[in-house]
Design an enzyme around this catalytic site. Structure first.
Site, PDB file in Angstrom:
ATOM      1  N   PRO A 163       0.257  -1.685   8.460  1.00  0.00           N
ATOM      2  CG  PRO A 163       1.319  -3.362   7.474  1.00  0.00           C
ATOM      3  CD  PRO A 163      -0.213  -2.960   7.475  1.00  0.00           C
ATOM      4  N   GLY A 164       2.496  -0.068   8.188  1.00  0.00           N
ATOM      5  CA  GLY A 164       3.526   0.918   8.212  1.00  0.00           C
ATOM      6  C   GLY A 164       2.591   1.597   6.795  1.00  0.00           C
ATOM      7  N   GLY A 165       2.455   0.683   5.680  1.00  0.00           N
ATOM      8  CA  GLY A 165       3.266   0.894   4.401  1.00  0.00           C
ATOM      9  C   GLY A 165       3.103   2.442   4.096  1.00  0.00           C
TER      10      GLY A 165
ATOM     11  CB  SER B 148      -0.991  -0.420   0.929  1.00  0.00           C
ATOM     12  OG  SER B 148      -0.342   0.185   2.341  1.00  0.00           O
TER      13      SER B 148
ATOM     14  CG  ASP C  15      -4.872   2.770   2.345  1.00  0.00           C
ATOM     15  OD1 ASP C  15      -6.104   3.289   1.480  1.00  0.00           O
ATOM     16  OD2 ASP C  15      -4.120   2.389   2.550  1.00  0.00           O
TER      17      ASP C  15
ATOM     18  CG  ASP D 232     -12.213   4.172  16.631  1.00  0.00           C
ATOM     19  OD1 ASP D 232     -11.798   3.954  15.496  1.00  0.00           O
ATOM     20  OD2 ASP D 232     -13.131   3.779  16.667  1.00  0.00           O
TER      21      ASP D 232
ATOM     22  CE  LYS E 172      -9.493   1.404   1.237  1.00  0.00           C
ATOM     23  NZ  LYS E 172      -8.040   1.035   0.956  1.00  0.00           N
TER      24      LYS E 172
ATOM     25  CG  ASP F 224      -4.144   0.554  12.998  1.00  0.00           C
ATOM     26  OD1 ASP F 224      -4.653  -0.336  13.441  1.00  0.00           O
ATOM     27  OD2 ASP F 224      -4.858   0.191  11.638  1.00  0.00           O
TER      28      ASP F 224
END
Length: 244
Positions: free
Chosen positions: A107-109, A73, A162, A145, A191, A125
């Site tokens: 996870p940090g993209g 991502s 994202d 959150d 989305k 997150d």
């Protein structure tokens, strides 16, 4: 047909210039001629205009996935920066020392792209972040959150998001960030639903723009379905009243 197309490009260009169909030299403001080969004997010919075409081959921005990035991502945010931020303004708007918040970061993209540009990042997150990013000393991870987090100081330049959530909800939250002055610029993905995608995005963006207008905020809004996007579009909003 790509091999044949490559072989035909130069002689076709030369022949068309000789016949005065093409200008002697390329001009950025002139229409662009396109030839789409269907076979060795057939093809389509068309025109596009400079304000509505891409200088990239087939409109595709090909980026190399960095091995150290925690997810693919990351290419979405890299392409968004290349698409929305003029290169001449990178030092000011994407430079080191800026503060950024990544909502739904795990996870940090996307955090990777901010860290890569020497920004200080607050990653929001409940999921874990890549250890390689935490070791940089540039990332503060909060298990909160993303829809409830509020920055304690108004020193955040970028907020990026994202999250896999309903597009209406994401746009509303991004509106909160801009209206409350919690950030200077925002990039976020919406989305797309299974049906009425264009209508849904148009309605959501119209509501966001109206909120910003009602709040008397001068802004620039851009939206594009990027090459590295999937079932989503990427939105960029810049508050034009500079605070940094």
């Amino acid at each position: 047909m790509s091999t044949l197309a490559r072989k035909l490009t130069v002689p076709l260009r030369q022949s068309l210039r000789k016949a005065r169909v093409l200008l002697p030299k390329e001009q950025k403001r002139a229409p662009v001629l396109h030839v789409l080969l269907l076979s060795g004997q057939q093809g389509y010919v068309g025109l596009s205009y400079p304000e509505n075409n891409s200088p990239l081959e087939n409109g595709i921005m090909r980026l190399k996935f960095p091995n150290e990035a925690p997810s693919r991502s990351t290419l979405k945010l890299e392409e968004a920066f290349l698409q929305f931020i003029p290169k001449a303004e990178w030092d000011k708007r994407l430079g080191g020392g800026l503060n950024a918040v990544d909502l739904g970061s795990s996870p940090g993209g996307w955090t990777y792209q901010l860290v890569k540009r020497s920004m200080m990042v607050t990653a929001i997150d409940n999921g874990p972040m890549a250890e390689s990013l935490m070791q940089t000393g540039q990332v503060k991870h909060l298990t909160v959150d993303g829809f409830k987090f509020e920055p304690q100081k108004k020193n955040v330049y970028w907020v990026v998001c994202d999250m896999i959530e309903q597009p209406q909800r994401v746009a509303e939250r991004m509106g909160d960030w801009l209206i409350n002055g919690w950030c200077q610029e925002a990039i976020f993905n919406l989305k797309l639903p299974m049906k009425k995608r264009y209508e849904t995005v148009t309605e959501i963006l119209a509501q966001l723009e109206q909120r910003l207008v009602d709040a008397d905020i001068k802004f620039r809004l851009q939206v594009k379905h990027l090459y590295h996007d999937r079932e989503e579009v990427t939105v960029h909003v810049q508050n034009l009243v500079l605070k940094f």
